[in-house]
Design a protein around this motif. Structure first.
Motif, PDB file in Angstrom:
ATOM      1  N   SER A  33      21.633  37.850  53.368  1.00 20.18           N
ATOM      2  CA  SER A  33      22.300  37.063  52.343  1.00 20.18           C
ATOM      3  C   SER A  33      22.826  35.762  52.920  1.00 20.18           C
ATOM      4  O   SER A  33      23.399  35.747  54.026  1.00 20.18           O
ATOM      5  N   PRO A  34      22.649  34.656  52.188  1.00 20.16           N
ATOM      6  CA  PRO A  34      23.233  33.385  52.647  1.00 20.16           C
ATOM      7  C   PRO A  34      24.748  33.345  52.479  1.00 20.16           C
ATOM      8  O   PRO A  34      25.412  32.473  53.019  1.00 20.16           O
ATOM      9  N   ILE A  35      25.325  34.298  51.695  1.00 20.48           N
ATOM     10  CA  ILE A  35      26.772  34.372  51.482  1.00 20.48           C
ATOM     11  C   ILE A  35      27.389  35.213  52.594  1.00 20.48           C
ATOM     12  O   ILE A  35      26.941  36.335  52.847  1.00 20.48           O
ATOM     13  N   PRO A  36      28.370  34.682  53.296  1.00 26.27           N
ATOM     14  CA  PRO A  36      28.979  35.467  54.372  1.00 26.27           C
ATOM     15  C   PRO A  36      29.642  36.729  53.834  1.00 26.27           C
ATOM     16  O   PRO A  36      30.346  36.696  52.831  1.00 26.27           O
ATOM     17  N   ILE A  37      29.369  37.848  54.466  1.00 24.71           N
ATOM     18  CA  ILE A  37      29.907  39.144  54.057  1.00 24.71           C
ATOM     19  C   ILE A  37      31.079  39.497  54.965  1.00 24.71           C
ATOM     20  O   ILE A  37      30.965  39.443  56.184  1.00 24.71           O
ATOM     21  N   GLN A  38      32.215  39.850  54.342  1.00 28.30           N
ATOM     22  CA  GLN A  38      33.385  40.241  55.095  1.00 28.30           C
ATOM     23  C   GLN A  38      33.984  41.501  54.487  1.00 28.30           C
ATOM     24  O   GLN A  38      33.888  41.717  53.276  1.00 28.30           O
ATOM     25  N   PRO A  39      34.582  42.341  55.277  1.00 28.55           N
ATOM     26  CA  PRO A  39      35.171  43.581  54.743  1.00 28.55           C
ATOM     27  C   PRO A  39      36.342  43.288  53.819  1.00 28.55           C
ATOM     28  O   PRO A  39      37.077  42.316  54.013  1.00 28.55           O
ATOM     29  N   THR A  40      36.478  44.131  52.802  1.00 27.00           N
ATOM     30  CA  THR A  40      37.583  43.946  51.858  1.00 27.00           C
ATOM     31  C   THR A  40      38.898  44.344  52.514  1.00 27.00           C
ATOM     32  O   THR A  40      38.956  45.255  53.330  1.00 27.00           O
ATOM     33  N   ARG A  41      39.951  43.648  52.130  1.00 26.26           N
ATOM     34  CA  ARG A  41      41.276  43.891  52.679  1.00 26.26           C
ATOM     35  C   ARG A  41      42.267  44.105  51.544  1.00 26.26           C
ATOM     36  O   ARG A  41      41.940  43.894  50.383  1.00 26.26           O
ATOM     37  N   PHE A  42      43.477  44.485  51.921  1.00 23.93           N
ATOM     38  CA  PHE A  42      44.525  44.685  50.927  1.00 23.93           C
ATOM     39  C   PHE A  42      44.848  43.382  50.204  1.00 23.93           C
ATOM     40  O   PHE A  42      45.202  43.394  49.032  1.00 23.93           O
ATOM     41  N   SER A  43      44.705  42.261  50.898  1.00 20.86           N
ATOM     42  CA  SER A  43      44.971  40.966  50.270  1.00 20.86           C
ATOM     43  C   SER A  43      44.011  40.697  49.118  1.00 20.86           C
ATOM     44  O   SER A  43      44.381  40.051  48.126  1.00 20.86           O
ATOM     45  N   HIS A  44      42.767  41.183  49.219  1.00 20.64           N
ATOM     46  CA  HIS A  44      41.805  41.014  48.130  1.00 20.64           C
ATOM     47  C   HIS A  44      42.248  41.819  46.901  1.00 20.64           C
ATOM     48  O   HIS A  44      42.138  41.338  45.768  1.00 20.64           O
ATOM     49  N   ALA A  45      42.734  43.039  47.131  1.00 17.83           N
ATOM     50  CA  ALA A  45      43.225  43.844  46.009  1.00 17.83           C
ATOM     51  C   ALA A  45      44.453  43.196  45.374  1.00 17.83           C
ATOM     52  O   ALA A  45      44.606  43.199  44.145  1.00 17.83           O
ATOM     53  N   LEU A  46      45.316  42.608  46.192  1.00 17.01           N
ATOM     54  CA  LEU A  46      46.480  41.907  45.655  1.00 17.01           C
ATOM     55  C   LEU A  46      46.062  40.724  44.788  1.00 17.01           C
ATOM     56  O   LEU A  46      46.610  40.509  43.698  1.00 17.01           O
ATOM     57  N   ALA A  47      45.080  39.959  45.275  1.00 13.20           N
ATOM     58  CA  ALA A  47      44.599  38.804  44.500  1.00 13.20           C
ATOM     59  C   ALA A  47      43.996  39.247  43.182  1.00 13.20           C
ATOM     60  O   ALA A  47      44.195  38.608  42.136  1.00 13.20           O
ATOM     61  N   SER A  48      43.261  40.363  43.203  1.00  4.49           N
ATOM     62  CA  SER A  48      42.653  40.877  41.976  1.00  4.49           C
ATOM     63  C   SER A  48      43.712  41.309  40.971  1.00  4.49           C
ATOM     64  O   SER A  48      43.636  40.972  39.782  1.00  4.49           O
ATOM     65  N   GLU A  49      44.720  42.051  41.433  1.00  2.94           N
ATOM     66  CA  GLU A  49      45.760  42.528  40.517  1.00  2.94           C
ATOM     67  C   GLU A  49      46.620  41.383  39.997  1.00  2.94           C
ATOM     68  O   GLU A  49      47.043  41.405  38.839  1.00  2.94           O
ATOM     69  N   TRP A  50      46.869  40.384  40.823  1.00  2.47           N
ATOM     70  CA  TRP A  50      47.638  39.230  40.364  1.00  2.47           C
ATOM     71  C   TRP A  50      46.861  38.475  39.284  1.00  2.47           C
ATOM     72  O   TRP A  50      47.433  38.025  38.289  1.00  2.47           O
ATOM     73  N   THR A  51      45.553  38.347  39.477  1.00  2.70           N
ATOM     74  CA  THR A  51      44.727  37.674  38.470  1.00  2.70           C
ATOM     75  C   THR A  51      44.770  38.425  37.151  1.00  2.70           C
ATOM     76  O   THR A  51      44.899  37.822  36.071  1.00  2.70           O
ATOM     77  N   LYS A  52      44.720  39.750  37.215  1.00  2.00           N
ATOM     78  CA  LYS A  52      44.732  40.546  35.989  1.00  2.00           C
ATOM     79  C   LYS A  52      46.081  40.493  35.287  1.00  2.00           C
ATOM     80  O   LYS A  52      46.145  40.319  34.065  1.00  2.00           O
ATOM     81  N   ILE A  53      47.164  40.636  36.044  1.00  2.00           N
ATOM     82  CA  ILE A  53      48.475  40.727  35.396  1.00  2.00           C
ATOM     83  C   ILE A  53      48.910  39.393  34.800  1.00  2.00           C
ATOM     84  O   ILE A  53      49.641  39.338  33.809  1.00  2.00           O
ATOM     85  N   LYS A  54      48.456  38.285  35.377  1.00  2.00           N
ATOM     86  CA  LYS A  54      48.848  36.981  34.836  1.00  2.00           C
ATOM     87  C   LYS A  54      47.904  36.503  33.736  1.00  2.00           C
ATOM     88  O   LYS A  54      48.206  35.524  33.057  1.00  2.00           O
ATOM     89  N   SER A  55      46.781  37.204  33.557  1.00  2.00           N
ATOM     90  CA  SER A  55      45.781  36.766  32.585  1.00  2.00           C
ATOM     91  C   SER A  55      45.970  37.391  31.213  1.00  2.00           C
ATOM     92  O   SER A  55      45.408  36.886  30.233  1.00  2.00           O
ATOM     93  N   VAL A  56      46.702  38.484  31.127  1.00  2.54           N
ATOM     94  CA  VAL A  56      46.851  39.171  29.850  1.00  2.54           C
ATOM     95  C   VAL A  56      48.089  38.669  29.122  1.00  2.54           C
ATOM     96  O   VAL A  56      49.108  38.331  29.739  1.00  2.54           O
TER      97      VAL A  56
END
Length: 295
Positions: A33-56
């Motif tokens: 893949s031309p897209i760099p692959i990196q392991p998921t971290r807790f910070s990614h889950a935080l960013a996802s939940e923040w996006t969801k809670i502020k979007s509704v």
């Protein structure tokens, strides 16, 4: 007509190596893949939940109503006491923010339940757990984001109400002290208590996975002990009535605004310790059930 030199029964020319015709981005051993692959971290889950809670919209409306109740009722209470020349009898002006916060708590527990249960009702939880298979990480991220958001909003609300009460009631007859310790407890302490109570609601929503049921239970937890205590009569029920009153959420929230509500029961910072233990136990139960049950 067959090509010259390659008639029927004659050997075919060897095929060219596959990698010679591989498109760009392919490696000899497979796709890269031309897209760099990196392991998921807790910070990614935080960013996802923040996006969801502020979007509704429910987040914005619920917190806006909470701020309106806390600040509005606080202003009305302070104005009424100041205009009536009331003797505060040694009570700190900051303590009168209790009345608005008691109603604001209902908004916090409602939002806490919806943060989790809404995903189960829409089926979005399957997408969330597919993107992040670590269920504990998902719940921890939800709890962290919700706790932080609730704490900040509550802190801002209590600070505004404290400034209003202090300016209107500090010169009233019998007004108590409004020093640094009183300010810290009526703002930071109350905000921690309310955020932990919201976290308890989030855990109940995660365990029940049903919005209406979880909200009903949390409203019962907040109001039912006090209501039962008010209607209990008779000497045989006196001890139970006192315990229900002393350990009810409104009484403990009142202790966070003022040092004591009754001569016995929790005082000082005791209510914060109690809600930490209860919320911690609920969070452990929510983690356990989330890991063991199917989505």
């Amino acid at each position: 007509m067959s090509a010259p030199g390659y008639g029927v029964g004659q050997p075919q020319a060897p095929a060219a190596p596959a990698q010679a015709y591989a498109p760009a981005g392919f490696a000899p051993g497979g796709y890269t893949s031309p897209i760099p692959i990196q392991p998921t971290r807790f910070s990614h889950a935080l960013a996802s939940e923040w996006t969801k809670i502020k979007s509704v919209r429910s987040t914005v409306w619920t917190l806006a109503i909470m701020v309106g109740l806390v600040v509005g009722i606080g202003l009305l209470t302070a104005t009424g006491l100041a205009s009536g020349d009331t003797d505060l009898d040694g009570e700190s002006p900051l303590a009168f923010g209790f009345f608005g916060m008691l109603l604001g708590v209902l908004c916090v527990i409602t939002l806490g339940v919806l943060v989790v249960s809404a995903e189960y009702s829409t089926g979005m939880i399957r997408t969330t757990l597919t993107a992040c298979p670590s269920r504990g990480r998902v719940l921890a991220a939800k709890a962290t984001v919700f706790f932080g958001l609730t704490f900040v909003v509550t802190l801002a609300s209590t600070a505004v109400v404290g400034l209003i009460n202090d300016s209107l009631l500090s010169s009233s007859k019998g007004a108590g002290a409004t020093g640094g310790s009183e300010w810290f407890k009526a703002t930071v302490g109350v905000s921690l208590y309310v955020a932990l109570l919201g976290l308890l609601a989030l855990c109940v929503g995660s365990m029940l996975r049903h919005s209406a049921g979880a909200i009903t239970i949390m409203i019962g937890v907040v109001l039912l002990p006090l209501v039962l205590a008010l209607f209990m009569r008779g000497e045989a029920l006196e001890t139970l009535r006192e315990k229900l009153f002393e350990y009810s959420i409104p009484s403990q929230l009142g202790v966070m605004f003022s040092n004591t509500v009754t001569d016995s029961g929790p005082s000082g910072w005791d209510p914060l310790l109690i809600i930490v233990i209860v919320s911690g136990a609920a969070l452990a139960g929510a983690f356990t059930l989330l890991e063991r049950r199917d989505v």
